[in-house]
Design a protein around this motif. Sequence first.
Motif, PDB file in Angstrom:
ATOM      1  N   SER A  77       0.860  -1.184   0.000  1.00  0.00           N
ATOM      2  CA  SER A  77       0.000   0.000   0.000  1.00  0.00           C
ATOM      3  C   SER A  77       0.897   1.235   0.000  1.00  0.00           C
ATOM      4  N   PRO A  78       0.342   2.394  -0.378  1.00  0.00           N
ATOM      5  CA  PRO A  78       1.160   3.621  -0.335  1.00  0.00           C
ATOM      6  C   PRO A  78       1.718   3.910   1.051  1.00  0.00           C
ATOM      7  N   GLU A  79       0.941   3.605   2.094  1.00  0.00           N
ATOM      8  CA  GLU A  79       1.424   3.854   3.443  1.00  0.00           C
ATOM      9  C   GLU A  79       2.605   2.950   3.786  1.00  0.00           C
TER      10      GLU A  79
ATOM     11  N   ILE B  94       4.663   1.507   1.687  1.00  0.00           N
ATOM     12  CA  ILE B  94       5.808   1.940   0.882  1.00  0.00           C
ATOM     13  C   ILE B  94       6.468   3.150   1.525  1.00  0.00           C
ATOM     14  N   GLY B  95       5.647   4.068   2.045  1.00  0.00           N
ATOM     15  CA  GLY B  95       6.199   5.228   2.722  1.00  0.00           C
ATOM     16  C   GLY B  95       7.030   4.841   3.934  1.00  0.00           C
TER      17      GLY B  95
ATOM     18  N   ALA C   1       3.141  10.779   1.576  1.00  0.00           N
ATOM     19  CA  ALA C   1       2.436   9.490   1.471  1.00  0.00           C
ATOM     20  C   ALA C   1       1.747   9.076   2.766  1.00  0.00           C
TER      21      ALA C   1
END
Length: 355
Positions: free
Chosen positions: A54-56, A58-59, A191
């Motif tokens: 998820s973007p989170e 990955i952040g 993000a």
Amino acid sequence: MTGLRRSLPAWVEILVLPAINIALAFLTVGVIVMIVGVDPLQALKLLVLGAVGSPESIGYTLYYATNFVFTGLAVAVAFHGGLFNIGGEGQAYLGGLGCGVAILALDQYLPIWLMVPIAIAAAALFGAAWAAVPAWLQAWRGSHIVITTIMFNFVASALMVYLLVNVLIAPGSMTPQSRGFGPSGQLPALAGSPLNLSIVLALACCVGVWLFLWRTPWGYALRAMGHNPEAALYAGTNLRSMTMVAMCLSGALAGFVGVNELMGVHHRLVLDFPAGYGFAGIAVALMGRNHPLGVALAALLFGALQQGGAELAFDVPAITREMVVVIQGLVILFSGALVNLPRPWLAAFRPRQAP
């Protein structure tokens, strides 16, 4: 073994050998996971999804990787000079102190576009100054750099405790931490996670270290000292000065951990923010073969293990946080102590050349 080392092409040395080491590490991890009663493929799937699903996530992975880039580059620069800097933890601590003190003193008066470069410069200066003392002790007094840098980690930790308890603590606070930074002392988050603009600084450091080591006469002299100090001395290199240069650059790079942690996440001076990144940087540098590109890739792997491992431990009760540490340790083992294990197998696939 020397002949086998020379028989491998550069692309095999840089890409294939580390990939096989990582595969062997995960194969061993799979056996351990099976022993505790968990499906290895399911565990691997959860690990990958936890790191990049998820973007989170990955952040978070990139946030952890940013710190690993800073400490990995710090160790790599010292390695190229033949120096084993184990003081990244203390240098990160002092870098954070410099960054925090600069912000606490100026955040009410300066805009963000001026406050940020001053805080970054303060982090580099304090980290370099802390590394300069062990460097001077080795260059002029013959003290071993490994011993002094380890000792300075503990001194830095004790110094931070004293300052945050007695000097920099926020008025009325029961927790050893400073007041919160003003808006000009905070880096924007990305993000929806702790990832912040420090990642740009990490990428700039990768490029800068590469340019310094392979495109400047000082970098050439530093690498010459690491390969053969006697030959470098004969060529006119001042080994004492170059020792100071290598360690100060190493300390400055480690000090940038404070920028990522304090300006990007905590927004105040706190205790224990290095969180072992200084020691993990040794493994990152080893896996990355002390090259900035390799360090960046290894930092991504360790960041993914950090984030994915946390999610794996949360989703699968049988796999504890200690098991995640074992996974990281096995990656370090196969990429460090057992790095040459697959080398004879790879060399056997190459046709023998006539002398």
